[in-house]
Write an enzyme that holds these catalytic residues in place. Structure first.
Site, short mmCIF file in Angstrom:
data_model
loop_
_atom_site.label_atom_id
_atom_site.label_comp_id
_atom_site.label_asym_id
_atom_site.label_seq_id
_atom_site.Cartn_x
_atom_site.Cartn_y
_atom_site.Cartn_z
CD GLU A 19 21.20 -15.87 18.48
OE1 GLU A 19 19.97 -15.80 18.24
OE2 GLU A 19 21.83 -16.95 18.44
CG HIS A 74 18.31 -18.62 19.57
ND1 HIS A 74 18.17 -17.76 18.50
CD2 HIS A 74 17.17 -19.36 19.59
CE1 HIS A 74 17.00 -17.96 17.91
NE2 HIS A 74 16.37 -18.93 18.55
CB CYS A 103 16.53 -20.48 15.46
SG CYS A 103 14.86 -20.88 16.06
#
Length: 259
Positions: free
Chosen positions: A207, A205, A88
C-alpha cells in the site's frame, strides 16, 4: 470489490490501505471496521488487516489483536473461503490467529528496519498475484522490528512443497542472497499464502508502493490482481500442488552467528 479494513488500536497503515484500494484502485465500497465490532459486515469480498503496532505490540506482535472481537468473524470469514490480506502487523495477526502457519519474531539485527527491498514473485497464479510476472522482481518498502519469519522444519517443508511461498527477499537480479534478507527470515520468505489460496500475509507494505511518486508503483499490482479476481465471473482458479521447482535454490545462505 467490497473491501473492509480492520482498525486496531495502534494501527498506523489503515488509512494507507484505504487510500490504495479506494483512491488508487478506484473501489468505492471500501470502509473501516473498528476492532470492537462483532462483524465485518455482509457480502464482503476482501478483508485487510493493516500494518502498525496493534495494542503496542505488548506480549508479542499480534498476540492481543488476535483476540479482538472482530477477529472471531474474520476467522469465520477466512475459514469459509473469504479473502484476507494481512500486511506487516496484519501478517503477524494472521499467524497468531492460526490462519497462516509460522510466526514472526525480532529481526536478526534486533533493530527496526525501514527501507525499500526487492522481492521475487514465486507464483503469479493466485488471486493476489495475477498482475505480476513469475520471477518478477518488485520493489516494496518494509518498516518492521519483528519481521523475521520462522517455522519448524515440517511447516517449512510443507510451505515449499505446496508452493505457498509467494514472495522472497532478493537482490536486484532476483537472487535470494543472505545480504538481500533484511530480517533473517528463513528461506528469505517475505510473504506466504494459505493452502486454500484465500489468505495471504506479507511483511513489506504494498500500500506504500502504489504510486510512482513514492518511489515504486509495484505494490499496486497486488491490489489490481484482487480487483481483477473479483471482477471476473469465475475468479481465478487456484489449486495448490507440489511445485518443487519453485523451491529450487530457495534456501538462504547460512548467516554467521551474531556476536
Amino acid at each position: 470489490m467490497r473491501t473492509r479494513v480492520v482498525v486496531f488500536p495502534g494501527s498506523n497503515c489503515d488509512h494507507d490501505a484505504m487510500y490504495a484500494v479506494k483512491n488508487i484502485i478506484g473501489e468505492e465500497d471500501t470502509e473501516f471496521v473498528w476492532h470492537k465490532e462483532d462483524s465485518i459486515g455482509k457480502n464482503v469480498d476482501l478483508v485487510i488487516l493493516p500494518g502498525g503496532f496493534s495494542y503496542g505490540d505488548y506480549l508479542r506482535t499480534g498476540a492481543i489483536a488476535r483476540f479482538s472481537p472482530v477477529m472471531k468473524d474474520v476467522i469465520r470469514y477466512a475459514n469459509e473461503g473469504g479473502t484476507v490480506l494481512g500486511i506487516c502487523n496484519g501478517f503477524q495477526v494472521l499467524c497468531e490467529s492460526g490462519l497462516l502457519p509460522g510466526v514472526l519474531i525480532r529481526n536478526e539485527s534486533l533493530k527496526f528496519s525501514c527501507k525499500e527491498v526487492n522481492l521475487r514473485v514465486e507464483r503469479n497464479d493466485t488471486r493476489f498475484t495475477t498482475e505480476l510476472g513469475l520471477q518478477e522482481v518488485i520493489k516494496i518498502p518494509i518498516a518492521h522490528g519483528e519481521g523475521n519469519y520462522i517455522a519448524d522444519d515440517n511447516v517449512l517443508s510443507d510451505l515449499e512443497s505446496n508452493g505457498q511461498v509467494l514472495f522472497r527477499y532478493c537482490d536486484m537480479d532476483g537472487e535470494t542472497t543472505r545480504d538481500a534478507n533484511p530480517n533473517g527470515s528463513l528461506n528469505n520468505i517475505a510473504g506466504i499464502i494459505s493452502k486454500e489460496g484465500n489468505v495471504m500475509g506479507l511483511m513489506p507494505h504494498p500500500e506504500r508502493a502504489c504510486e510512482a511518486i513514492l518511489g515504486s508503483a509495484d505494490g499496486r499490482k497486488i491490489f489490481e490482481s484482487l480487483r481483477d479476481y473479483f471482477s471476473s465471473p469465475n475468479g481465478v482458479a487456484v489449486t495448490f500442488k507440489a511445485r518443487p521447482e519453485l523451491a529450487e535454490g530457495s534456501r538462504r545462505e547460512e548467516a554467521p552467528a551474531l556476536a
